[in-house]
Design a protein around this motif. Sequence first.
Motif, PDB file in Angstrom:
ATOM      1  N   GLN A 106       0.877  -1.167   0.000  1.00 58.86           N
ATOM      2  CA  GLN A 106       0.000   0.000   0.000  1.00 58.86           C
ATOM      3  C   GLN A 106       0.917   1.221   0.000  1.00 58.86           C
ATOM      4  O   GLN A 106       1.310   1.721   1.052  1.00 58.86           O
ATOM      5  CB  GLN A 106      -0.937  -0.027   1.211  1.00 58.86           C
ATOM      6  CG  GLN A 106      -1.894  -1.222   1.154  1.00 58.86           C
ATOM      7  CD  GLN A 106      -2.801  -1.293   2.347  1.00 58.86           C
ATOM      8  OE1 GLN A 106      -2.350  -1.433   3.485  1.00 58.86           O
ATOM      9  NE2 GLN A 106      -4.100  -1.208   2.104  1.00 58.86           N
ATOM     10  N   VAL A 107       1.260   1.654  -1.205  1.00 55.92           N
ATOM     11  CA  VAL A 107       2.371   2.592  -1.384  1.00 55.92           C
ATOM     12  C   VAL A 107       1.998   4.000  -0.929  1.00 55.92           C
ATOM     13  O   VAL A 107       0.937   4.525  -1.298  1.00 55.92           O
ATOM     14  CB  VAL A 107       2.816   2.598  -2.857  1.00 55.92           C
ATOM     15  CG1 VAL A 107       3.930   3.616  -3.078  1.00 55.92           C
ATOM     16  CG2 VAL A 107       3.282   1.202  -3.272  1.00 55.92           C
ATOM     17  N   THR A 108       2.883   4.587  -0.131  1.00 57.41           N
ATOM     18  CA  THR A 108       2.760   5.978   0.291  1.00 57.41           C
ATOM     19  C   THR A 108       3.722   6.833  -0.526  1.00 57.41           C
ATOM     20  O   THR A 108       4.896   6.500  -0.643  1.00 57.41           O
ATOM     21  CB  THR A 108       3.104   6.131   1.785  1.00 57.41           C
ATOM     22  OG1 THR A 108       2.199   5.334   2.562  1.00 57.41           O
ATOM     23  CG2 THR A 108       3.001   7.584   2.232  1.00 57.41           C
ATOM     24  N   LYS A 109       3.220   7.914  -1.105  1.00 58.73           N
ATOM     25  CA  LYS A 109       4.078   8.836  -1.830  1.00 58.73           C
ATOM     26  C   LYS A 109       5.035   9.530  -0.854  1.00 58.73           C
ATOM     27  O   LYS A 109       4.664   9.843   0.279  1.00 58.73           O
ATOM     28  CB  LYS A 109       3.236   9.890  -2.557  1.00 58.73           C
ATOM     29  CG  LYS A 109       2.472   9.355  -3.768  1.00 58.73           C
ATOM     30  CD  LYS A 109       3.408   9.089  -4.925  1.00 58.73           C
ATOM     31  CE  LYS A 109       2.645   8.765  -6.198  1.00 58.73           C
ATOM     32  NZ  LYS A 109       3.551   8.490  -7.338  1.00 58.73           N
ATOM     33  N   ARG A 155      24.651   0.050   9.875  1.00 61.00           N
ATOM     34  CA  ARG A 155      23.673   0.893   9.217  1.00 61.00           C
ATOM     35  C   ARG A 155      24.208   1.407   7.881  1.00 61.00           C
ATOM     36  O   ARG A 155      25.416   1.444   7.644  1.00 61.00           O
ATOM     37  CB  ARG A 155      23.289   2.094  10.087  1.00 61.00           C
ATOM     38  CG  ARG A 155      24.440   3.022  10.418  1.00 61.00           C
ATOM     39  CD  ARG A 155      23.988   4.252  11.158  1.00 61.00           C
ATOM     40  NE  ARG A 155      23.215   5.144  10.309  1.00 61.00           N
ATOM     41  CZ  ARG A 155      22.552   6.211  10.765  1.00 61.00           C
ATOM     42  NH1 ARG A 155      22.571   6.496  12.060  1.00 61.00           N
ATOM     43  NH2 ARG A 155      21.887   6.982   9.947  1.00 61.00           N
ATOM     44  N   ARG A 156      23.303   1.795   7.011  1.00 65.94           N
ATOM     45  CA  ARG A 156      23.652   2.442   5.751  1.00 65.94           C
ATOM     46  C   ARG A 156      22.511   3.389   5.389  1.00 65.94           C
ATOM     47  O   ARG A 156      21.332   3.040   5.514  1.00 65.94           O
ATOM     48  CB  ARG A 156      23.848   1.413   4.635  1.00 65.94           C
ATOM     49  CG  ARG A 156      24.423   2.022   3.340  1.00 65.94           C
ATOM     50  CD  ARG A 156      24.369   1.022   2.195  1.00 65.94           C
ATOM     51  NE  ARG A 156      25.123  -0.197   2.472  1.00 65.94           N
ATOM     52  CZ  ARG A 156      26.409  -0.380   2.149  1.00 65.94           C
ATOM     53  NH1 ARG A 156      27.079   0.602   1.559  1.00 65.94           N
ATOM     54  NH2 ARG A 156      26.998  -1.530   2.407  1.00 65.94           N
ATOM     55  N   ASP A 157      22.847   4.596   4.919  1.00 62.20           N
ATOM     56  CA  ASP A 157      21.846   5.598   4.572  1.00 62.20           C
ATOM     57  C   ASP A 157      21.697   5.699   3.057  1.00 62.20           C
ATOM     58  O   ASP A 157      22.687   5.716   2.311  1.00 62.20           O
ATOM     59  CB  ASP A 157      22.218   6.966   5.136  1.00 62.20           C
ATOM     60  CG  ASP A 157      22.156   7.005   6.656  1.00 62.20           C
ATOM     61  OD1 ASP A 157      21.309   6.293   7.220  1.00 62.20           O
ATOM     62  OD2 ASP A 157      22.954   7.728   7.276  1.00 62.20           O
ATOM     63  N   LEU A 158      20.443   5.765   2.624  1.00 64.09           N
ATOM     64  CA  LEU A 158      20.108   5.966   1.222  1.00 64.09           C
ATOM     65  C   LEU A 158      19.318   7.258   1.078  1.00 64.09           C
ATOM     66  O   LEU A 158      18.713   7.736   2.037  1.00 64.09           O
ATOM     67  CB  LEU A 158      19.230   4.824   0.682  1.00 64.09           C
ATOM     68  CG  LEU A 158      19.599   3.371   0.973  1.00 64.09           C
ATOM     69  CD1 LEU A 158      18.488   2.465   0.454  1.00 64.09           C
ATOM     70  CD2 LEU A 158      20.932   3.019   0.340  1.00 64.09           C
ATOM     71  N   THR A 159      19.309   7.795  -0.134  1.00 63.03           N
ATOM     72  CA  THR A 159      18.375   8.868  -0.483  1.00 63.03           C
ATOM     73  C   THR A 159      17.577   8.388  -1.684  1.00 63.03           C
ATOM     74  O   THR A 159      18.147   7.932  -2.677  1.00 63.03           O
ATOM     75  CB  THR A 159      19.098  10.175  -0.821  1.00 63.03           C
ATOM     76  OG1 THR A 159      19.880  10.590   0.296  1.00 63.03           O
ATOM     77  CG2 THR A 159      18.096  11.270  -1.169  1.00 63.03           C
ATOM     78  N   ILE A 160      16.255   8.451  -1.566  1.00 59.45           N
ATOM     79  CA  ILE A 160      15.395   8.031  -2.662  1.00 59.45           C
ATOM     80  C   ILE A 160      14.417   9.150  -3.003  1.00 59.45           C
ATOM     81  O   ILE A 160      14.174  10.047  -2.190  1.00 59.45           O
ATOM     82  CB  ILE A 160      14.617   6.737  -2.329  1.00 59.45           C
ATOM     83  CG1 ILE A 160      13.644   6.966  -1.180  1.00 59.45           C
ATOM     84  CG2 ILE A 160      15.575   5.598  -2.014  1.00 59.45           C
ATOM     85  CD1 ILE A 160      12.715   5.785  -0.915  1.00 59.45           C
ATOM     86  N   PHE A 161      13.831   9.100  -4.206  1.00 58.06           N
ATOM     87  CA  PHE A 161      12.831  10.080  -4.626  1.00 58.06           C
ATOM     88  C   PHE A 161      11.774   9.362  -5.461  1.00 58.06           C
ATOM     89  O   PHE A 161      11.972   8.223  -5.905  1.00 58.06           O
ATOM     90  CB  PHE A 161      13.474  11.222  -5.425  1.00 58.06           C
ATOM     91  CG  PHE A 161      14.186  10.771  -6.679  1.00 58.06           C
ATOM     92  CD1 PHE A 161      13.538  10.731  -7.905  1.00 58.06           C
ATOM     93  CD2 PHE A 161      15.528  10.382  -6.631  1.00 58.06           C
ATOM     94  CE1 PHE A 161      14.186  10.307  -9.052  1.00 58.06           C
ATOM     95  CE2 PHE A 161      16.196   9.962  -7.784  1.00 58.06           C
ATOM     96  CZ  PHE A 161      15.527   9.920  -8.994  1.00 58.06           C
ATOM     97  N   ASP A 162      10.644  10.023  -5.667  1.00 57.84           N
ATOM     98  CA  ASP A 162       9.599   9.432  -6.502  1.00 57.84           C
ATOM     99  C   ASP A 162       8.898  10.513  -7.302  1.00 57.84           C
ATOM    100  O   ASP A 162       9.319  11.681  -7.319  1.00 57.84           O
ATOM    101  CB  ASP A 162       8.611   8.611  -5.661  1.00 57.84           C
ATOM    102  CG  ASP A 162       7.748   9.458  -4.738  1.00 57.84           C
ATOM    103  OD1 ASP A 162       7.843  10.701  -4.794  1.00 57.84           O
ATOM    104  OD2 ASP A 162       6.960   8.881  -3.960  1.00 57.84           O
TER     105      ASP A 162
END
Length: 457
Positions: free
Chosen positions: A125-128, A168-175
């Motif tokens: 149930q994808v959240t923007k 830990r590892r940090d990512l940056t994502i966008f949509d």
Amino acid sequence: RVQPIQSLNPYMGASWTIRARVASKGQMRTYNSAKGDGNLFNVEFIDEDGTRIEATLWREVASKYFEVLEEGKVFYISKAGLKPANKVYSSVNNDYQLLISDRTAIEECKDSSAEQLQNVKAKLQVTKIADLPQSLGSRMLLDVVGIIANAGPLGSVKRKADNSELTRRDLTIFDSSGSSVSVTLWQSLATEEGAELDKIQSEHPIIALQGVRANDYNGVSLSTVSRSSITVNPSEEDIPEVKALKEWFATQDGKTDFPHCGAGLMNNGRASLNGGSSNKRVTLKELKDKPVPPVGSKAEYFNVLAYIGNIMPDQTMYYMSAPDGSNRKVIPSGSTYFSEATQKHYDSFVRRYVMRGQIMDHTGQIMVNVFNDQAEVILGCTADELAELKEKSEPDLQKRYDNILRYAAFKPYNLRVMCKVEEYQDVPRLKFAVQNLKPLHFVEQSAWLLENIQGLL
């Protein structure tokens, strides 16, 4: 007849049966309350449609089914009830929660249909990303589909509770909402899936994050939990949002730098508890609605005008402390009283309040911890004086004890409330404690009201 979980509602009574796999099961936990001690655990079920529902099993029912409900096994569940899910604490995106009682029948499914359920994945149930700030303060786990902008190096932090090291590892994502967010992967997700993403980050792959939690670190960020999963470059058949995201990204000319979805929330006083104090008076609803910050964040202090509500008479109310003013807890040791903190024996002890109580205003109510000095103001007597009434079985003394608690209610105070995050069963929660209080001064209150009215004119 087996019902899909998605079709369940409270108006169906208890005549339905579901067939579901145990998707996850929490640890058995113990609790202490005014009604007695007990144990409980949480379990999450998933059916063949990928719909999930959660249940909390209590006391004898928890003991009966804890060993039976193994992760991965499939069960028929009937004669259960439903209640509205508390979206603040529930981690499953479902409007209802199962009520499993001693009347409920749980039978393992051993036919061929059980095999069909083994590989079923929960529906996303994808959240923007742009909508993530709306989920702050909730325990609800979220599903997010995004494109990798960058993947950081592997790192580690030490857990304060036991000094253990967490990878830990940090990512940056966008949509396609045109917003980005930081994601922290923990433990195996950081070392395995995170390592894969580190290698292919220049290709800007699509990832599907399932079961991540939003917090207010840097305004808004995402963090994985023990049940989170990551799918790299998921298929369009499994996740319809993937196709639309690919088509949108193809129109962006390779752009990967998008505004952070938490921009403007980092220091506005609503989305974070970053320590310090506030002299502004707030309502209890504002305190309750504050997003839960990461564990280890500094406490904040707020002024509230509130009335004393219910003080449960059957709580402990106080503890035995050393008579030397150190306030250290002591326990009986033969004819003396021993403090583990100071390693000293004492001939006597002094009782000190540490009680729970309700405070309320026109916007709502919260439970707070109240300590000795503040409790003496509220109750009008010392803990030793109250113990003389509470610990004796004479009806007249018990009545006087009940009256003290009853007469303390519905009196207004100006309170200084500490708001601090604590971790319980790996879940961060806000705890409130009264640090100072004074009875409402009506002249001062009138002046405060006049000043605020002037500000509205």
